[in-house]
Scaffold this motif. Sequence first.
Motif, PDB file in Angstrom:
ATOM      1  N   GLU A   1       0.846  -1.188   0.000  1.00 37.00           N
ATOM      2  CA  GLU A   1       0.000   0.000   0.000  1.00 37.00           C
ATOM      3  C   GLU A   1       0.883   1.241   0.000  1.00 37.00           C
ATOM      4  O   GLU A   1       2.017   1.215   0.505  1.00 37.00           O
ATOM      5  CB  GLU A   1      -0.952   0.026   1.189  1.00 37.00           C
TER       6      GLU A   1
ATOM      7  N   SER B   1      -1.677   7.395   1.175  1.00 37.98           N
ATOM      8  CA  SER B   1      -3.113   7.221   0.908  1.00 37.98           C
ATOM      9  C   SER B   1      -3.690   5.940   1.507  1.00 37.98           C
ATOM     10  O   SER B   1      -4.908   5.768   1.521  1.00 37.98           O
ATOM     11  CB  SER B   1      -3.349   7.202  -0.603  1.00 37.98           C
TER      12      SER B   1
ATOM     13  N   GLU C   1      -3.638   3.207   0.066  1.00 39.25           N
ATOM     14  CA  GLU C   1      -4.243   2.534  -1.081  1.00 39.25           C
ATOM     15  C   GLU C   1      -3.466   1.261  -1.429  1.00 39.25           C
ATOM     16  O   GLU C   1      -2.244   1.288  -1.577  1.00 39.25           O
ATOM     17  CB  GLU C   1      -4.240   3.482  -2.286  1.00 39.25           C
TER      18      GLU C   1
END
Length: 181
Positions: free
Chosen positions: A66, A70, A72
């Motif tokens: 990730e 973020s 993400e």
Amino acid sequence: MIYLETSRLRLRDWEETDLAPFYRLNADEQVMKYFPKTLSAEETNGFYHSIVAEIKECGFGFYAVEVKESKEFIGFIGFHRATFDTDFTPCIEIGWRLKKEAWGKGYATEGATACLQYGFNTLGFHDIYSFTADINTPSKNVMTKIGMSFIKMFHHPKVEKNSPLSKHVLFHIKQKGAVVL
């Protein structure tokens, strides 16, 4: 568990929330360009469970990646016990697969470099290999950038001989100071 952190990335255990973006990653034709085919949701689910099992059994595997800023999920980077039938297996493979929006940002190189250090310094690996279809120039570039050396060409035994993906390159890196037995 977080295994590694770089300035921009976190390599960690997989979470259930990673499954949906992992399905999309493995179904993306551009991401899977250098593999025989995209993966169905069922195949991705099986792959996910094999990754999680390998981490549990071995203490290493393909780690979920990730972006720290973020949080993400962008794919995976890490290790795998390669056991298909060839003259250099069984071996420890380093590999990566990132979503296309993460390409060109140096994430694969950054994460793989950290993995090599972790593999040699923490996991005690002496040799690490990587391989890909010869036509996969982006991955070959990452292998070179992280200090791996080209060893040879080979035909991957799990890829049809007449496929343009059959011809593979093998790269290798040895822990500095390792004794060859």
